[in-house]
Design a protein around this motif. Structure first.
Motif, PDB file in Angstrom:
ATOM      1  N   ALA A   8       0.809  -1.077  -0.122  1.00  0.00           N
ATOM      2  CA  ALA A   8      -0.050  -0.156   0.110  1.00  0.00           C
ATOM      3  C   ALA A   8       0.847   1.165  -0.183  1.00  0.00           C
ATOM      4  O   ALA A   8       1.584   1.422   0.811  1.00  0.00           O
ATOM      5  CB  ALA A   8      -0.767  -0.129   1.193  1.00  0.00           C
ATOM      6  N   PRO A   9       0.529   2.274  -0.969  1.00  0.00           N
ATOM      7  CA  PRO A   9       1.509   3.336  -0.951  1.00  0.00           C
ATOM      8  C   PRO A   9       1.634   4.134   0.211  1.00  0.00           C
ATOM      9  O   PRO A   9       0.729   4.368   1.036  1.00  0.00           O
ATOM     10  CB  PRO A   9       0.968   4.456  -2.054  1.00  0.00           C
ATOM     11  CG  PRO A   9      -0.028   3.132  -2.884  1.00  0.00           C
ATOM     12  CD  PRO A   9      -0.405   2.313  -1.997  1.00  0.00           C
ATOM     13  N   GLY A  10       2.730   4.466   0.722  1.00  0.00           N
ATOM     14  CA  GLY A  10       3.311   5.073   1.787  1.00  0.00           C
ATOM     15  C   GLY A  10       3.549   4.132   3.038  1.00  0.00           C
ATOM     16  O   GLY A  10       4.126   4.624   3.962  1.00  0.00           O
ATOM     17  N   SER A  11       3.022   2.907   3.094  1.00  0.00           N
ATOM     18  CA  SER A  11       3.190   2.095   4.124  1.00  0.00           C
ATOM     19  C   SER A  11       4.695   1.641   4.212  1.00  0.00           C
ATOM     20  O   SER A  11       5.389   1.551   3.301  1.00  0.00           O
ATOM     21  CB  SER A  11       2.394   0.742   4.146  1.00  0.00           C
ATOM     22  OG  SER A  11       2.563   0.020   2.922  1.00  0.00           O
ATOM     23  N   LEU A  12       4.908   0.957   5.539  1.00  0.00           N
ATOM     24  CA  LEU A  12       6.273   0.519   5.933  1.00  0.00           C
ATOM     25  C   LEU A  12       6.261  -1.072   5.754  1.00  0.00           C
ATOM     26  O   LEU A  12       5.313  -1.561   6.366  1.00  0.00           O
ATOM     27  CB  LEU A  12       6.686   0.945   7.312  1.00  0.00           C
ATOM     28  CG  LEU A  12       7.156   2.650   7.469  1.00  0.00           C
ATOM     29  CD1 LEU A  12       7.280   2.697   8.772  1.00  0.00           C
ATOM     30  CD2 LEU A  12       7.759   3.225   6.409  1.00  0.00           C
ATOM     31  N   LEU A  13       6.828  -1.455   4.682  1.00  0.00           N
ATOM     32  CA  LEU A  13       6.766  -2.961   4.387  1.00  0.00           C
ATOM     33  C   LEU A  13       7.642  -3.953   5.132  1.00  0.00           C
ATOM     34  O   LEU A  13       7.423  -5.054   5.378  1.00  0.00           O
ATOM     35  CB  LEU A  13       6.763  -3.066   2.950  1.00  0.00           C
ATOM     36  CG  LEU A  13       6.286  -2.208   1.705  1.00  0.00           C
ATOM     37  CD1 LEU A  13       6.566  -2.670   0.515  1.00  0.00           C
ATOM     38  CD2 LEU A  13       4.783  -2.560   2.147  1.00  0.00           C
ATOM     39  N   GLY A  14       8.681  -3.328   5.700  1.00  0.00           N
ATOM     40  CA  GLY A  14       9.464  -4.272   6.371  1.00  0.00           C
ATOM     41  C   GLY A  14      11.074  -3.726   6.729  1.00  0.00           C
ATOM     42  O   GLY A  14      11.212  -2.505   6.263  1.00  0.00           O
ATOM     43  N   ARG A  15      11.900  -4.649   6.990  1.00  0.00           N
ATOM     44  CA  ARG A  15      13.096  -4.036   7.330  1.00  0.00           C
ATOM     45  C   ARG A  15      14.198  -5.168   6.935  1.00  0.00           C
ATOM     46  O   ARG A  15      14.100  -6.181   6.859  1.00  0.00           O
ATOM     47  CB  ARG A  15      13.384  -3.593   8.970  1.00  0.00           C
ATOM     48  CG  ARG A  15      13.171  -4.940   9.774  1.00  0.00           C
ATOM     49  CD  ARG A  15      13.419  -4.668  11.269  1.00  0.00           C
ATOM     50  NE  ARG A  15      12.828  -5.851  12.023  1.00  0.00           N
ATOM     51  CZ  ARG A  15      13.557  -6.795  12.116  1.00  0.00           C
ATOM     52  NH1 ARG A  15      14.970  -7.155  12.019  1.00  0.00           N
ATOM     53  NH2 ARG A  15      12.985  -7.714  13.163  1.00  0.00           N
ATOM     54  N   ARG A  16      15.377  -4.698   6.613  1.00  0.00           N
ATOM     55  CA  ARG A  16      16.598  -5.662   6.436  1.00  0.00           C
ATOM     56  C   ARG A  16      17.741  -5.032   6.879  1.00  0.00           C
ATOM     57  O   ARG A  16      17.973  -4.031   6.412  1.00  0.00           O
ATOM     58  CB  ARG A  16      16.717  -5.831   4.847  1.00  0.00           C
ATOM     59  CG  ARG A  16      18.006  -6.847   4.542  1.00  0.00           C
ATOM     60  CD  ARG A  16      18.100  -6.879   2.947  1.00  0.00           C
ATOM     61  NE  ARG A  16      16.843  -7.521   2.393  1.00  0.00           N
ATOM     62  CZ  ARG A  16      16.199  -7.154   1.175  1.00  0.00           C
ATOM     63  NH1 ARG A  16      17.183  -6.310   0.264  1.00  0.00           N
ATOM     64  NH2 ARG A  16      15.472  -7.679   0.700  1.00  0.00           N
ATOM     65  N   GLU A  17      18.352  -5.632   7.902  1.00  0.00           N
ATOM     66  CA  GLU A  17      19.484  -5.334   8.729  1.00  0.00           C
ATOM     67  C   GLU A  17      19.407  -3.619   9.140  1.00  0.00           C
ATOM     68  O   GLU A  17      18.340  -3.644  10.191  1.00  0.00           O
ATOM     69  CB  GLU A  17      20.614  -5.275   7.837  1.00  0.00           C
ATOM     70  CG  GLU A  17      21.082  -6.583   7.186  1.00  0.00           C
ATOM     71  CD  GLU A  17      21.463  -7.825   8.290  1.00  0.00           C
ATOM     72  OE1 GLU A  17      21.681  -7.307   9.527  1.00  0.00           O
ATOM     73  OE2 GLU A  17      21.377  -8.814   8.215  1.00  0.00           O
ATOM     74  N   THR A  18      19.758  -2.790   8.339  1.00  0.00           N
ATOM     75  CA  THR A  18      19.730  -1.453   9.086  1.00  0.00           C
ATOM     76  C   THR A  18      18.860  -0.469   8.364  1.00  0.00           C
ATOM     77  O   THR A  18      18.730   0.599   8.607  1.00  0.00           O
ATOM     78  CB  THR A  18      20.882  -0.709   9.354  1.00  0.00           C
ATOM     79  OG1 THR A  18      21.630  -0.647   7.748  1.00  0.00           O
ATOM     80  CG2 THR A  18      21.861  -1.508  10.034  1.00  0.00           C
ATOM     81  N   ALA A  19      18.090  -0.952   7.199  1.00  0.00           N
ATOM     82  CA  ALA A  19      17.257  -0.274   6.412  1.00  0.00           C
ATOM     83  C   ALA A  19      15.590  -0.502   6.203  1.00  0.00           C
ATOM     84  O   ALA A  19      15.539  -1.733   6.997  1.00  0.00           O
ATOM     85  CB  ALA A  19      17.764  -0.508   4.732  1.00  0.00           C
ATOM     86  N   ILE A  20      14.923   0.507   5.989  1.00  0.00           N
ATOM     87  CA  ILE A  20      13.814   0.170   6.172  1.00  0.00           C
ATOM     88  C   ILE A  20      12.933   0.364   4.800  1.00  0.00           C
ATOM     89  O   ILE A  20      13.398   1.176   3.986  1.00  0.00           O
ATOM     90  CB  ILE A  20      12.999   1.410   7.014  1.00  0.00           C
ATOM     91  CG1 ILE A  20      13.350   1.051   8.391  1.00  0.00           C
ATOM     92  CG2 ILE A  20      11.239   1.217   6.949  1.00  0.00           C
ATOM     93  CD1 ILE A  20      12.751   2.175   9.387  1.00  0.00           C
ATOM     94  N   LEU A  21      11.849  -0.363   4.365  1.00  0.00           N
ATOM     95  CA  LEU A  21      11.259  -0.392   3.067  1.00  0.00           C
ATOM     96  C   LEU A  21       9.941   0.376   3.156  1.00  0.00           C
ATOM     97  O   LEU A  21       8.858  -0.066   3.725  1.00  0.00           O
ATOM     98  CB  LEU A  21      11.116  -1.661   2.509  1.00  0.00           C
ATOM     99  CG  LEU A  21      10.760  -2.093   1.028  1.00  0.00           C
ATOM    100  CD1 LEU A  21      11.479  -1.338   0.082  1.00  0.00           C
ATOM    101  CD2 LEU A  21      10.387  -3.401   0.831  1.00  0.00           C
ATOM    102  N   ARG A  22       9.792   1.242   2.226  1.00  0.00           N
ATOM    103  CA  ARG A  22       8.774   1.969   2.143  1.00  0.00           C
ATOM    104  C   ARG A  22       7.907   2.002   0.633  1.00  0.00           C
ATOM    105  O   ARG A  22       8.604   2.260  -0.168  1.00  0.00           O
ATOM    106  CB  ARG A  22       8.877   3.456   2.731  1.00  0.00           C
ATOM    107  CG  ARG A  22       7.704   4.422   2.759  1.00  0.00           C
ATOM    108  CD  ARG A  22       7.596   5.636   3.554  1.00  0.00           C
ATOM    109  NE  ARG A  22       6.531   6.340   3.955  1.00  0.00           N
ATOM    110  CZ  ARG A  22       6.256   7.424   4.402  1.00  0.00           C
ATOM    111  NH1 ARG A  22       7.554   8.068   4.989  1.00  0.00           N
ATOM    112  NH2 ARG A  22       5.245   8.039   4.949  1.00  0.00           N
ATOM    113  N   ALA A  23       6.831   1.568   0.753  1.00  0.00           N
ATOM    114  CA  ALA A  23       6.004   1.562  -0.553  1.00  0.00           C
ATOM    115  C   ALA A  23       5.752   2.952  -1.230  1.00  0.00           C
ATOM    116  O   ALA A  23       5.428   4.117  -0.633  1.00  0.00           O
ATOM    117  CB  ALA A  23       4.684   0.814  -0.409  1.00  0.00           C
ATOM    118  N   THR A  24       5.750   2.987  -2.672  1.00  0.00           N
ATOM    119  CA  THR A  24       5.572   4.156  -3.435  1.00  0.00           C
ATOM    120  C   THR A  24       4.396   3.715  -4.047  1.00  0.00           C
ATOM    121  O   THR A  24       3.600   2.719  -4.060  1.00  0.00           O
ATOM    122  CB  THR A  24       6.707   4.498  -4.201  1.00  0.00           C
ATOM    123  OG1 THR A  24       6.791   3.496  -5.218  1.00  0.00           O
ATOM    124  CG2 THR A  24       8.017   4.559  -3.629  1.00  0.00           C
TER     125      THR A  24
END
Length: 558
Positions: free
Chosen positions: A220-236
């Protein structure tokens, strides 16, 4: 000629120009842009033939440019005016850009043009473009301008131009609900380094940095999808973007998951195949093989290596040594090979002294693993800049191949007189001699790749264009050499002989004894210097090793 630099800081571009001009026989001195009165005094003391401003954030005083030729290095094409030239170009996805050297006048960026150089503008972070394309174009343009000034027969041409307004946070704002990944990346890339993009995570304000595309995961655009090590994934609107670093209001720039402990509640999104990435994604450590060569890359932001990153890279290296290869190439990252321990994560720790100790031990563990590798020949392919412990971590490899144009700062003293570790007392003297080792460790100025090879510190300087291809070819030749097993046997024999003479543990213990004084001793110089470095404190004076005109024995030229 006597050339005086006015600059906001001794950044990578200023270092490169300093080395290029010094290497051509010019006498240089540097003054940081602290106050108009300080700049006027510097001119009076040094009496320069020419003044160059590689990196300024405000205008040169009229009392100076009206009496002396002052050349401004502007990161924009001819006719472009304004302080946000590169930011606008990246955000607007311009195809071609450049650097202009122009003469300072009352109107900013409107003086006559002495030289210019253009380049293709790739889709990348502003900090990366500045360290690579902008720097190379600036070197070319500045050298041309200096030659033209020295000839005394060149007349600079005044060119028509257009002034762009300074870019504001409102111009950078991201609409995560409707903007595409390409648009989001262009904005984040244009703001990388400084100032970042104002936004929020977990309902809290922050500035966003260090963006990477994600090719497969969506949400979903704008939502935080998860993490990997030190980074965060955000939807566009049409995909997703990894956010590697953030700066919370009033805080330091930190890895995203460290700045926001709330990220622990997000699902972990590990890579499917260990260190190998099947598609564009965020990955700070990556491995690939070609024939008998393993290539280990580590893309750590600004070259800083935290305790956790050193440990994970050590794990990846040990895994790589178990692969059926005879050569391992340590490639570092695109802009930096390594700058040693991570000062920001240290500053943010509950006990910076304890975290400093943990970090230096973790990087020493990595250096020792490289030194003790018996199954492969190791190559450090230093394609990006390197500093402090990073320079010696590279030297732990059997061979160091460095890109012409990479800037090296193999000294620790600028950070509060740190003694340094990474086995430099074992690695450096045999290559440059005891006196040469002390000279390098006392020398606080940058070193070029050709100088590092000339001194014997590194082994080969390879041309900038095609560096990666050249490294791959040389590594393949090394792996295919008919005497590769003999070379490995000789390596094991030398390491055993060195260990019998003086164990690595002794070198490490002696270095760490000095570092323990830096971290826990009475003298707080390291902690003070680190605080000012990570906080970007304004300069109060120009260091003596840069401002030659402020030496006590400096004599005004007659």
């Amino acid at each position: 000629m006597r050339i005086l630099f006015f600059t906001h800081s001794f950044n990578s571009l200023t270092q490169r120009l300093f080395c290029e001009l010094s290497g051509r026989g010019h006498q240089l001195s540097i003054e940081f842009d602290i106050a108009d009165s300080v700049a006027v005094e510097a001119v009076e003391r040094f009496r320069p033939d020419l003044i160059i401003a590689p990196f300024l954030k405000r205008a040169i005083p009229g009392a100076i440019w009206s009496r002396h030729c002052c050349l401004i290095v502007h990161p924009g094409i001819v006719g472009d005016r304004g302080p946000s030239a590169l930011d606008w170009a990246i955000q607007n996805s311009v195809a071609n850009w450049g650097v202009t050297v122009l003469q300072a006048e009352a109107e900013m960026d409107a003086g006559p043009v002495w030289a210019a150089a253009n380049f293709s503008l790739r889709a990348a972070k502003k900090s990366s473009i500045y360290r690579n394309e902008v720097t190379e174009a600036a070197v070319k343009a500045v050298l041309t301008a200096v030659e033209r000034f020295a000839s005394q027969n060149f007349v600079p041409e005044r060119m028509p131009g257009q002034a762009h307004a300074p870019i504001k946070q409102s111009d950078r704002a991201i609409d995560w609900q409707h903007e595409t990944t390409a648009s989001v990346l262009a904005k984040l890339n244009a703001a990388d380094g400084l100032p970042g993009i104002a936004g929020e995570l977990f309902g809290q304000p922050c500035h966003l940095f260090d963006a990477w595309p994600e090719a497969r995961l969506k949400g979903a655009p704008g939502s935080l999808l998860g993490r990997r090590e030190t980074a965060i994934l955000r939807a566009t609107a049409d995909g997703a973007v990894w956010l590697g670093h953030v700066r919370r209001t009033g805080g330091l720039k930190l890895p995203a998951t460290l700045a926001f402990p709330e990220a622990d509640e997000l699902p972990e999104l590990p890579l499917a195949d260990c260190w190998k990435a099947p598609a564009p994604t965020w990955q700070d450590i990556a491995y690939e093989e070609a024939g008998g060569v393993g290539f280990l890359s580590f893309e750590f932001y600004n070259g800083a290596m935290s305790t956790a990153q050193c440990r994970r890279l050590g794990e990846a290296f040990r895994w790589a040594t178990a692969r059926p290869t005879t050569v391992i190439v340590l490639r570092g990252g695109g802009d930096f090979w390594s700058n040693g321990i991570h000062l920001n994560t240290i500053e943010a720790a509950d006990s910076p002294a304890d975290e400093s100790w943990a970090n230096i031990n973790a990087i020493d563990d990595l250096a020792e693993a490289i030194l003790r590798c018996e199954t492969q020949l190791t190559v450090a392919a230093v394609g990006g800049n390197a500093g402090a412990g990073g320079c010696f971590l590279a030297r732990a490899a059997d061979f160091v191949w460095v890109r012409d144009g990479a800037m090296l700062n193999p000294h620790y003293k600028n950070m509060g007189n740190l003694y340094g570790s990474e086995f430099w007392t074992y690695l450096l003297p045999p290559r440059v001699g005891p006196d040469g080792a002390q000279a390098i460790m006392r020398h606080r100025l940058p070193m070029t790749a050709p100088e590092a090879v000339r001194l014997g510190f590194y082994d080969a300087c390879l041309p900038g264009p095609g560096f990666a291809v050249d490294v791959a070819r040389r590594a393949a030749e090394l792996a295919a050499a008919p005497d590769i097993e003999a070379q490995l046997a000789a390596k094991r024999a030398k390491r055993a002989a060195d260990e019998a003479t003086k164990p690595l543990a002794d070198y490490r213990a002696e270095e760490l004894q000095e570092m323990r004084r830096n971290f826990y001793g009475f003298d707080p110089s390291y902690h003070v210097a680190r605080y000012h470095f990570v906080s970007h404190s304004p300069h109060s004076w120009t260091p003596r090793h840069l401002a030659r005109h402020r030496d006590l024995d400096w004599k005004v030229p007659t």
